[in-house]
Design an enzyme around this catalytic site. Structure first.
Site, PDB file in Angstrom:
ATOM      1  N   CYS A 113       0.837  -1.207   0.000  1.00  0.00           N
ATOM      2  CA  CYS A 113       0.000   0.000   0.000  1.00  0.00           C
ATOM      3  C   CYS A 113       0.876   1.263   0.000  1.00  0.00           C
ATOM      4  O   CYS A 113       1.568   1.517  -0.973  1.00  0.00           O
ATOM      5  CB  CYS A 113      -0.998  -0.034   1.159  1.00  0.00           C
ATOM      6  SG  CYS A 113      -2.319   1.193   0.941  1.00  0.00           S
ATOM      7  N   GLU A 121      -2.600  -8.501   3.478  1.00  0.00           N
ATOM      8  CA  GLU A 121      -3.091  -9.024   4.759  1.00  0.00           C
ATOM      9  C   GLU A 121      -4.607  -8.940   4.901  1.00  0.00           C
ATOM     10  O   GLU A 121      -5.173  -9.520   5.812  1.00  0.00           O
ATOM     11  CB  GLU A 121      -2.396  -8.299   5.922  1.00  0.00           C
ATOM     12  CG  GLU A 121      -2.829  -6.869   6.146  1.00  0.00           C
ATOM     13  CD  GLU A 121      -2.326  -5.849   5.135  1.00  0.00           C
ATOM     14  OE1 GLU A 121      -2.723  -4.683   5.267  1.00  0.00           O
ATOM     15  OE2 GLU A 121      -1.548  -6.202   4.218  1.00  0.00           O
ATOM     16  N   HIS A 170      -3.810  -4.457  -0.121  1.00  0.00           N
ATOM     17  CA  HIS A 170      -3.429  -4.997   1.189  1.00  0.00           C
ATOM     18  C   HIS A 170      -3.411  -6.517   1.131  1.00  0.00           C
ATOM     19  O   HIS A 170      -4.460  -7.152   1.130  1.00  0.00           O
ATOM     20  CB  HIS A 170      -4.408  -4.516   2.255  1.00  0.00           C
ATOM     21  CG  HIS A 170      -4.243  -3.082   2.600  1.00  0.00           C
ATOM     22  ND1 HIS A 170      -3.303  -2.643   3.507  1.00  0.00           N
ATOM     23  CD2 HIS A 170      -4.872  -1.978   2.142  1.00  0.00           C
ATOM     24  CE1 HIS A 170      -3.363  -1.325   3.603  1.00  0.00           C
ATOM     25  NE2 HIS A 170      -4.311  -0.899   2.771  1.00  0.00           N
TER      26      HIS A 170
END
Length: 196
Positions: free
Chosen positions: A77, A180, A178
């Site tokens: 990001c 995650e 992202h």
């Protein structure tokens, strides 16, 4: 394997550490130059604003260290955008200059709100980072600024025009989305990075 997660007070660090823990990997959150230099792999996550992030990187001398690293490096990001030369964010911010792109703001359109927030698909995958993934796999984005498509682009997304969803130059790779927060697709990308 020693994994260093760069600590420059950027947001979203804990969720990256948790994602690595779920993969059975323990990482060290650090700004210590020697620990970073000696790590096997580097993760550079972040949420926030470019000018304040660069102020913190300069305050810790990381703006000079990071471009010299030679081990596998993954930005996430804001950690991707900071690798560029310049950002329109914050009235104009000089970045790390590791990759030859300038970060620009999305233009709002009737059906395309800014920020670009939510699930979007990946196209034009061109890296071992995406091994086992398919064109049109979904990942999760939250950003108002982007890197245009160029020779450094290893994956694209569209909103409404194509932009760089992932970039690479030498050992430096980075994703705008992202990992995650991107479910099994994000997990696979992190696993692929750990295998590099």
């Amino acid at each position: 394997m020693e994994i260093a997660v760069i600590n420059y007070k950027g947001g979203n660090v804990q969720s990256v550490l948790f994602a690595l823990e779920r993969l059975g990997v323990r990482a060290t959150l650090t700004a210590d130059h020697e620990l970073i230099r000696s790590a096997d792999k580097i993760l550079f996550p972040g949420e926030g604003e470019a000018a304040s992030a660069m102020r913190e990187l300069r305050a810790q001398g990381l703006h000079e260290l990071l471009p010299t690293l030679t081990q596998p490096f993954l930005g996430i990001c804001l950690g991707m955008q900071l690798l560029g030369r310049h950002s329109e964010e914050g009235g104009g911010t000089q970045m790390l200059g590791i990759l030859p792109f300038d970060v620009v703001r999305f233009s709002a359109a009737a059906e395309y709100k800014v920020p670009h927030m939510g699930w979007n698909t990946l196209q034009e995958l061109r890296s071992p980072l995406f091994e086992g993934l398919r064109e049109e796999d979904y990942v999760y984005f939250v950003h108002s600024y982007y890197a245009p498509v160029g020779e450094y682009t290893i994956a694209q997304a569209t909103y409404p025009a194509p932009f760089s969803a992932a970039v690479q130059h030498r050992n430096f790779a980075a994703v705008q989305f992202h990992t995650e927060k991107s479910g099994p697709v994000g997990t696979r990308i992190l696993e692929n990075f750990l295998k590099l």
